[in-house]
Design a protein around this motif. Sequence first.
Motif, mmCIF file in Angstrom:
data_model
loop_
_atom_site.group_PDB
_atom_site.id
_atom_site.type_symbol
_atom_site.label_atom_id
_atom_site.label_comp_id
_atom_site.label_asym_id
_atom_site.label_seq_id
_atom_site.Cartn_x
_atom_site.Cartn_y
_atom_site.Cartn_z
ATOM 1 N N ASN A 142 11.923 5.539 -2.384
ATOM 2 C CA ASN A 142 10.910 6.333 -1.689
ATOM 3 C C ASN A 142 11.073 7.816 -2.033
ATOM 4 O O ASN A 142 12.002 8.215 -2.746
ATOM 5 N N GLY A 143 10.169 8.636 -1.525
ATOM 6 C CA GLY A 143 10.159 10.054 -1.863
ATOM 7 C C GLY A 143 11.409 10.794 -1.432
ATOM 8 O O GLY A 143 11.881 11.698 -2.139
ATOM 9 N N ASP A 144 11.974 10.429 -0.276
ATOM 10 C CA ASP A 144 13.203 11.077 0.179
ATOM 11 C C ASP A 144 14.365 10.749 -0.750
ATOM 12 O O ASP A 144 15.183 11.612 -1.078
ATOM 13 N N GLU A 145 14.434 9.485 -1.175
ATOM 14 C CA GLU A 145 15.509 9.079 -2.088
ATOM 15 C C GLU A 145 15.366 9.782 -3.431
ATOM 16 O O GLU A 145 16.355 10.208 -4.033
ATOM 17 N N GLN A 146 14.118 9.935 -3.900
ATOM 18 C CA GLN A 146 13.903 10.648 -5.155
ATOM 19 C C GLN A 146 14.310 12.118 -5.014
ATOM 20 O O GLN A 146 14.956 12.678 -5.890
ATOM 21 N N ALA A 147 13.933 12.737 -3.879
ATOM 22 C CA ALA A 147 14.288 14.145 -3.660
ATOM 23 C C ALA A 147 15.799 14.330 -3.633
ATOM 24 O O ALA A 147 16.323 15.303 -4.197
ATOM 25 N N ASP A 148 16.521 13.409 -3.009
ATOM 26 C CA ASP A 148 17.983 13.482 -2.973
ATOM 27 C C ASP A 148 18.573 13.362 -4.371
ATOM 28 O O ASP A 148 19.494 14.094 -4.741
ATOM 29 N N PHE A 149 18.034 12.419 -5.155
ATOM 30 C CA PHE A 149 18.530 12.202 -6.517
ATOM 31 C C PHE A 149 18.239 13.436 -7.382
ATOM 32 O O PHE A 149 19.101 13.899 -8.132
ATOM 33 N N LEU A 150 17.030 13.997 -7.249
ATOM 34 C CA LEU A 150 16.681 15.205 -8.001
ATOM 35 C C LEU A 150 17.601 16.364 -7.624
ATOM 36 O O LEU A 150 18.070 17.110 -8.486
ATOM 37 N N ALA A 151 17.870 16.516 -6.326
ATOM 38 C CA ALA A 151 18.747 17.595 -5.869
ATOM 39 C C ALA A 151 20.152 17.432 -6.453
ATOM 40 O O ALA A 151 20.782 18.412 -6.879
ATOM 41 N N GLU A 152 20.621 16.198 -6.498
ATOM 42 C CA GLU A 152 21.949 15.916 -7.058
ATOM 43 C C GLU A 152 21.993 16.278 -8.544
ATOM 44 O O GLU A 152 22.951 16.908 -9.018
ATOM 45 N N LEU A 153 20.947 15.898 -9.280
ATOM 46 C CA LEU A 153 20.899 16.192 -10.718
ATOM 47 C C LEU A 153 20.774 17.693 -10.965
ATOM 48 O O LEU A 153 21.427 18.236 -11.863
ATOM 49 N N ARG A 154 19.934 18.366 -10.162
ATOM 50 C CA ARG A 154 19.755 19.812 -10.354
ATOM 51 C C ARG A 154 21.017 20.585 -9.994
ATOM 52 O O ARG A 154 21.313 21.611 -10.612
ATOM 53 N N ALA A 155 21.758 20.106 -9.009
ATOM 54 C CA ALA A 155 23.002 20.768 -8.612
ATOM 55 C C ALA A 155 24.048 20.685 -9.726
ATOM 56 O O ALA A 155 24.908 21.567 -9.844
ATOM 57 N N ALA A 156 23.958 19.650 -10.549
ATOM 58 C CA ALA A 156 24.904 19.486 -11.662
ATOM 59 C C ALA A 156 24.660 20.513 -12.762
ATOM 60 O O ALA A 156 25.537 20.745 -13.601
ATOM 61 N N LYS A 157 23.485 21.138 -12.774
ATOM 62 C CA LYS A 157 23.128 22.160 -13.777
ATOM 63 C C LYS A 157 23.490 21.704 -15.182
ATOM 64 O O LYS A 157 24.281 22.325 -15.886
ATOM 65 N N LEU A 158 22.906 20.602 -15.580
ATOM 66 C CA LEU A 158 23.195 20.007 -16.884
ATOM 67 C C LEU A 158 22.679 20.904 -18.007
ATOM 68 O O LEU A 158 21.625 21.537 -17.890
ATOM 69 N N GLU A 159 23.415 20.940 -19.087
ATOM 70 C CA GLU A 159 23.048 21.773 -20.224
ATOM 71 C C GLU A 159 21.693 21.366 -20.801
ATOM 72 O O GLU A 159 20.921 22.207 -21.258
ATOM 73 N N SER A 160 21.382 20.089 -20.743
ATOM 74 C CA SER A 160 20.115 19.589 -21.296
ATOM 75 C C SER A 160 18.918 19.890 -20.395
ATOM 76 O O SER A 160 17.792 19.643 -20.764
ATOM 77 N N GLU A 161 19.188 20.435 -19.187
ATOM 78 C CA GLU A 161 18.163 20.713 -18.175
ATOM 79 C C GLU A 161 17.444 19.452 -17.720
ATOM 80 O O GLU A 161 16.299 19.485 -17.286
ATOM 81 N N PHE A 162 18.139 18.333 -17.829
ATOM 82 C CA PHE A 162 17.667 17.063 -17.275
ATOM 83 C C PHE A 162 17.676 17.209 -15.761
ATOM 84 O O PHE A 162 18.631 17.727 -15.213
ATOM 85 N N PRO A 163 16.664 16.845 -15.045
ATOM 86 C CA PRO A 163 15.458 16.103 -15.391
ATOM 87 C C PRO A 163 14.208 16.966 -15.542
ATOM 88 O O PRO A 163 13.121 16.449 -15.744
ATOM 89 N N ASP A 164 14.347 18.297 -15.436
ATOM 90 C CA ASP A 164 13.154 19.146 -15.371
ATOM 91 C C ASP A 164 12.559 19.520 -16.715
ATOM 92 O O ASP A 164 11.410 19.945 -16.779
ATOM 93 N N GLU A 165 13.321 19.407 -17.773
ATOM 94 C CA GLU A 165 12.808 19.721 -19.113
ATOM 95 C C GLU A 165 12.867 18.474 -19.973
ATOM 96 O O GLU A 165 13.876 17.771 -19.967
#
Length: 197
Positions: free
Chosen positions: A160-183
């Motif tokens: 659901n949308g809340d689970e997706q938002a949590d997963f996105l927040a987790e990925l964005r907090a990792a500040k991946l060099e590839s800018e996954f998932p936003d780029e």
Amino acid sequence: MAEAARPLRRRSSKGPTPSERPNLKPAGAGQPNDLARMIAEQFGAGPVHEVRATVYRRAPHDFLGDEGYSLVSNYFLRRVLPYCLTHRIITTLQGAILSNLIGRQKKGRIQSTHAEIAQELGVQRTSIGAPLDRLCEMNLIRKVKRGVYELNPRVAFNGNGDEQADFLAELRAAKLESEFPDELGEVLALFAKTEIC
């Protein structure tokens, strides 16, 4: 000379006298002088009755198999994937692997070996590695470790949308060099960032 001040006249009140006014008590169903009920009865078509509501529930989704379903970006399905397939930016095998991974995901996470993917696609295990690496370069998936991947949740997600938002927040907090998932990867740069939804 100035005119003498006239005394103010009292306007006659045509409403009920204090003794004629109803003695209103706090609102409540047990009160015969419930103000809300009196107003409703006065302006309605009669006494107020209990209102009953019927709740209609939508039928659950009906899909083939018992694997559930994933929500996939319509923009990705309508614009990005078809363009990439017809212009050979994504090969047929890469598209098949991506589709397989979307179907395997559990809230954006995938646990699968090359051999399992190859068996389901009917190809050699050795043909899976390079296309998977290419999908990672495009930021459509991300390799976490051997046999563990994360699907870009802005492309497809099965929670659901809340689970997706949590997963996105987790990925964005990792500040991946590839800018996954936003780029998306450079090869998909022809699609504006704001259009990928």
